[in-house]
Design a protein around this motif. Structure first.
Motif, PDB file in Angstrom:
ATOM      1  N   ARG A  19       0.817  -1.210   0.000  1.00 50.52           N
ATOM      2  CA  ARG A  19       0.000   0.000   0.000  1.00 50.52           C
ATOM      3  C   ARG A  19       0.849   1.257   0.000  1.00 50.52           C
ATOM      4  N   LEU A  20       2.128   1.153   0.261  1.00 48.09           N
ATOM      5  CA  LEU A  20       3.033   2.297   0.221  1.00 48.09           C
ATOM      6  C   LEU A  20       2.646   3.392   1.188  1.00 48.09           C
ATOM      7  N   SER A  21       1.583   3.196   1.949  1.00 46.44           N
ATOM      8  CA  SER A  21       1.199   4.111   3.018  1.00 46.44           C
ATOM      9  C   SER A  21       0.874   3.264   4.229  1.00 46.44           C
ATOM     10  N   SER A  22       1.626   3.436   5.315  1.00 47.73           N
ATOM     11  CA  SER A  22       1.443   2.586   6.485  1.00 47.73           C
ATOM     12  C   SER A  22       0.022   2.665   6.984  1.00 47.73           C
ATOM     13  N   ASN A  23      -0.564   1.509   7.266  1.00 48.27           N
ATOM     14  CA  ASN A  23      -1.926   1.467   7.789  1.00 48.27           C
ATOM     15  C   ASN A  23      -2.001   0.516   8.961  1.00 48.27           C
ATOM     16  N   SER A  24      -0.899   0.444   9.745  1.00 43.90           N
ATOM     17  CA  SER A  24      -0.816  -0.535  10.810  1.00 43.90           C
ATOM     18  C   SER A  24      -1.036   0.061  12.183  1.00 43.90           C
ATOM     19  N   SER A  25      -1.287   1.339  12.283  1.00 40.96           N
ATOM     20  CA  SER A  25      -1.542   1.961  13.575  1.00 40.96           C
ATOM     21  C   SER A  25      -2.943   1.613  14.051  1.00 40.96           C
ATOM     22  N   ASN A  26      -3.129   1.490  15.372  1.00 46.94           N
ATOM     23  CA  ASN A  26      -4.475   1.255  15.884  1.00 46.94           C
ATOM     24  C   ASN A  26      -5.041   2.495  16.551  1.00 46.94           C
ATOM     25  N   GLU A  27      -4.399   3.636  16.347  1.00 49.69           N
ATOM     26  CA  GLU A  27      -4.909   4.883  16.870  1.00 49.69           C
ATOM     27  C   GLU A  27      -4.954   5.920  15.767  1.00 49.69           C
ATOM     28  N   SER A  28      -6.007   6.727  15.766  1.00 50.54           N
ATOM     29  CA  SER A  28      -6.150   7.762  14.757  1.00 50.54           C
ATOM     30  C   SER A  28      -5.218   8.924  15.054  1.00 50.54           C
ATOM     31  N   ASN A  29      -4.628   9.524  14.000  1.00 48.56           N
ATOM     32  CA  ASN A  29      -3.769  10.680  14.175  1.00 48.56           C
ATOM     33  C   ASN A  29      -4.603  11.955  14.157  1.00 48.56           C
ATOM     34  N   ASP A  30      -4.165  12.952  14.993  1.00 45.98           N
ATOM     35  CA  ASP A  30      -4.791  14.265  14.902  1.00 45.98           C
ATOM     36  C   ASP A  30      -4.536  14.823  13.520  1.00 45.98           C
ATOM     37  N   SER A  31      -5.534  15.468  12.936  1.00 41.25           N
ATOM     38  CA  SER A  31      -5.368  15.911  11.556  1.00 41.25           C
ATOM     39  C   SER A  31      -6.251  17.110  11.274  1.00 41.25           C
ATOM     40  N   ASN A  32      -5.637  18.227  10.927  1.00 42.84           N
ATOM     41  CA  ASN A  32      -6.408  19.384  10.500  1.00 42.84           C
ATOM     42  C   ASN A  32      -7.128  19.080   9.199  1.00 42.84           C
ATOM     43  N   PHE A  33      -6.491  18.271   8.356  1.00 44.22           N
ATOM     44  CA  PHE A  33      -7.034  17.962   7.042  1.00 44.22           C
ATOM     45  C   PHE A  33      -8.367  17.242   7.133  1.00 44.22           C
ATOM     46  N   THR A  34      -8.512  16.328   8.095  1.00 45.03           N
ATOM     47  CA  THR A  34      -9.693  15.475   8.132  1.00 45.03           C
ATOM     48  C   THR A  34     -10.837  16.066   8.952  1.00 45.03           C
ATOM     49  N   VAL A  35     -10.788  17.338   9.268  1.00 46.19           N
ATOM     50  CA  VAL A  35     -11.904  17.966   9.962  1.00 46.19           C
ATOM     51  C   VAL A  35     -12.896  18.499   8.941  1.00 46.19           C
ATOM     52  N   GLY A  36     -14.068  17.885   8.883  1.00 47.81           N
ATOM     53  CA  GLY A  36     -15.084  18.303   7.925  1.00 47.81           C
ATOM     54  C   GLY A  36     -15.853  19.512   8.424  1.00 47.81           C
ATOM     55  N   THR A  37     -16.708  20.044   7.602  1.00 53.25           N
ATOM     56  CA  THR A  37     -17.560  21.163   7.986  1.00 53.25           C
ATOM     57  C   THR A  37     -18.999  20.801   7.684  1.00 53.25           C
ATOM     58  N   PRO A  38     -19.936  21.208   8.578  1.00 58.93           N
ATOM     59  CA  PRO A  38     -21.343  20.871   8.339  1.00 58.93           C
ATOM     60  C   PRO A  38     -21.884  21.579   7.115  1.00 58.93           C
ATOM     61  N   ALA A  39     -22.448  20.814   6.197  1.00 57.70           N
ATOM     62  CA  ALA A  39     -23.016  21.407   4.985  1.00 57.70           C
ATOM     63  C   ALA A  39     -23.886  20.378   4.286  1.00 57.70           C
ATOM     64  N   GLU A  40     -24.891  20.857   3.576  1.00 50.78           N
ATOM     65  CA  GLU A  40     -25.654  19.997   2.690  1.00 50.78           C
ATOM     66  C   GLU A  40     -25.241  20.361   1.276  1.00 50.78           C
ATOM     67  N   TYR A  41     -24.603  19.429   0.599  1.00 53.15           N
ATOM     68  CA  TYR A  41     -24.044  19.724  -0.713  1.00 53.15           C
ATOM     69  C   TYR A  41     -25.071  19.478  -1.809  1.00 53.15           C
ATOM     70  N   GLN A  42     -25.161  20.442  -2.714  1.00 54.73           N
ATOM     71  CA  GLN A  42     -26.035  20.324  -3.879  1.00 54.73           C
ATOM     72  C   GLN A  42     -25.129  20.260  -5.107  1.00 54.73           C
ATOM     73  N   VAL A  43     -24.630  19.053  -5.359  1.00 51.26           N
ATOM     74  CA  VAL A  43     -23.575  18.926  -6.353  1.00 51.26           C
ATOM     75  C   VAL A  43     -24.144  18.739  -7.754  1.00 51.26           C
ATOM     76  N   SER A  44     -23.340  19.140  -8.721  1.00 51.69           N
ATOM     77  CA  SER A  44     -23.680  18.977 -10.131  1.00 51.69           C
ATOM     78  C   SER A  44     -22.612  18.115 -10.784  1.00 51.69           C
ATOM     79  N   ILE A  45     -23.031  16.954 -11.340  1.00 51.38           N
ATOM     80  CA  ILE A  45     -22.134  16.052 -12.051  1.00 51.38           C
ATOM     81  C   ILE A  45     -22.662  15.898 -13.468  1.00 51.38           C
ATOM     82  N   ASN A  46     -21.815  16.148 -14.449  1.00 47.70           N
ATOM     83  CA  ASN A  46     -22.244  16.089 -15.843  1.00 47.70           C
ATOM     84  C   ASN A  46     -21.956  14.712 -16.427  1.00 47.70           C
ATOM     85  N   THR A  47     -23.002  14.041 -16.930  1.00 49.51           N
ATOM     86  CA  THR A  47     -22.872  12.717 -17.527  1.00 49.51           C
ATOM     87  C   THR A  47     -23.069  12.819 -19.039  1.00 49.51           C
ATOM     88  N   VAL A  48     -22.202  12.145 -19.805  1.00 53.47           N
ATOM     89  CA  VAL A  48     -22.239  12.253 -21.260  1.00 53.47           C
ATOM     90  C   VAL A  48     -22.083  10.874 -21.892  1.00 53.47           C
TER      91      VAL A  48
END
Length: 410
Positions: free
Chosen positions: A36-65
């Motif tokens: 996997r080239l990215s270690s995934n053997s820890s049993n504890e979650s790391n603190d992460s600014n990146f993984t903090v989400g924000t409350p929102a209801e997304y109204q997304v647009s995806i174009n299918t062709v």
């Protein structure tokens, strides 16, 4: 003619460098070895600014062709889609707290004008354990990203960034009037090979449309391609010759006498996961991260083996994953009731029925039948004392696990 034997290795193709540690492959797959080239053997979650989400209801647009012929040929098609592709640069923290860098690729696939947001599709292993993720546009502009959600089993993640950017058209393969991919159809990839060559274009064909590949005990139905892909291409788009998005590059086979065997996640599978992640994001119970509703995971990486004396399979735990029911269990269990690396799972009790493992996939098949809130008991042999001559002695344990909603990054 004498038949040559060879070693076939399947790797997920992000790039990863840690500072202060030597990174060597860890082969733990059941059918094909996986690094996997990215270690995934820890049993504890790391603190992460990146993984903090924000409350929102997304109204997304995806174009299918549906595919159309572009008169200018491949050069014109590439010019039409190159602005939808990004290089990803990540700061990652391994299980021992070492900081490193990971690189990969991604593609804009949806926008939400009401929230002035654009969404990037990539591979989960590219951003796994990342504390920071930056998307780099073709013109060099750098954008901070936020994790909406992911599914590391299916290797798909969705990122959000501020602003409205060009999005790739998604090929319609399933709905009425759709155009399924054909064997030998021409395709091309744009990505960030080696983490330094952003915007690189390579071309080839669809070598197979239904390749069942087993990575870390998880079966994936992938596209096989002969397009040249390398570390750093993971998460990047695979386009048809009309410029429609048909896949997300995620892996390749390497080994003696092996050439031109790459893999991509089918775009309809990727979009299904992405839409689920977007639709569930915003729940404060799960720190606003998106998830696949009702999905449960044990959260262990195992190596299967056959016990000829008992005519049964068993599973040795080689890694405890950051996310899953075992991680939730271990966070509050006493030491004698925790699950550990090197524990051996010999059976499982579900609803008072004890089941043993008849083949290499039995454990995974059982977990797929479970629901959130189900209580299972793992029959475990825990290594205690070690003798140089006789090896380990084992203590039999029964560990009760409550299956919880699987939320990547939580």
């Amino acid at each position: 003619m004498r038949k040559k034997s060879f070693c076939l290795i399947l790797i997920l193709i992000s790039t990863l460098t840690f500072f202060g540690v030597a990174c060597s492959p860890s082969f733990v797959g059941l059918d094909l070895n996986s690094d996997r080239l990215s270690s995934n053997s820890s049993n504890e979650s790391n603190d992460s600014n990146f993984t903090v989400g924000t409350p929102a209801e997304y109204q997304v647009s995806i174009n299918t062709v549906t595919p159309t012929i572009i008169e200018g040929g491949l050069p014109e098609v590439v010019q039409n889609v190159r602005d939808t592709v990004v290089s990803l640069s990540c700061v990652v923290i391994d299980g021992e707290g070492n900081e490193g860098n990971s690189s990969g690729s991604g593609v804009f696939f949806a926008t939400d004008e009401s929230n002035n947001s654009s969404f990037i599709l990539t591979c989960c292993h590219v951003i796994d354990q990342a504390s920071e993720v930056e998307a780099i546009l073709v013109d060099g502009t750098k954008l901070d990203c936020e994790l909406i959600g992911g599914d590391d089993e299916k290797d798909i993640a969705v990122l959000k960034t501020s602003g409205i950017f060009p999005t790739a058209d998604v090929r319609n393969m399933l709905e009425e009037g759709g155009a399924p991919l054909e064997l030998a159809e021409s395709v091309f990839a744009i990505g960030n090979p080696l983490g330094t060559l952003g915007g690189s274009v390579t071309q080839g064909i669809i070598s197979g449309t239904e390749r069942i590949i087993n990575m870390d005990g998880v079966s994936m139905n992938l596209l096989q391609i002969d397009v040249a892909v390398n570390p750093g291409n993971s998460g990047g788009p695979l386009f048809d010759y009309s410029g429609a998005l048909v896949g997300i590059v995620n892996a390749k086979s390497v080994g003696t006498d092996v050439e031109g065997i790459g893999y991509a996640i089918k775009i309809d599978d990727a979009i299904d996961i992405a839409e689920s992640l977007l639709s569930t994001a915003g729940n404060p119970e799960y720190e606003y991260k998106g998830y696949i509703e009702g999905k449960v995971r044990l959260g262990v990486t195992v190596q299967g083996a056959f016990n000829s004396e008992e005519n049964k399979y068993f599973y040795s735990i080689v890694a405890l994953n950051v996310y899953g029911s075992v991680a939730q269990h271990n966070s509050s269990a006493t030491d004698d009731k925790k699950i550990y690396i090197n524990d051996i799972i010999t059976g499982i009790k579900v609803s008072d029925e004890t089941m043993y493992f008849t083949d290499i996939n039995t454990l995974g098949d059982i977990v797929k039948t479970l629901e959130v809130g189900d209580v299972i008991t793992l029959l475990v042999k825990h290594p205690t004392n070690y003798n140089f001559i006789t090896g380990y002695t084992y203590e039999s344990r029964e560990i009760e696990i409550i299956m919880v909603q699987y939320v990547y990054g939580l």
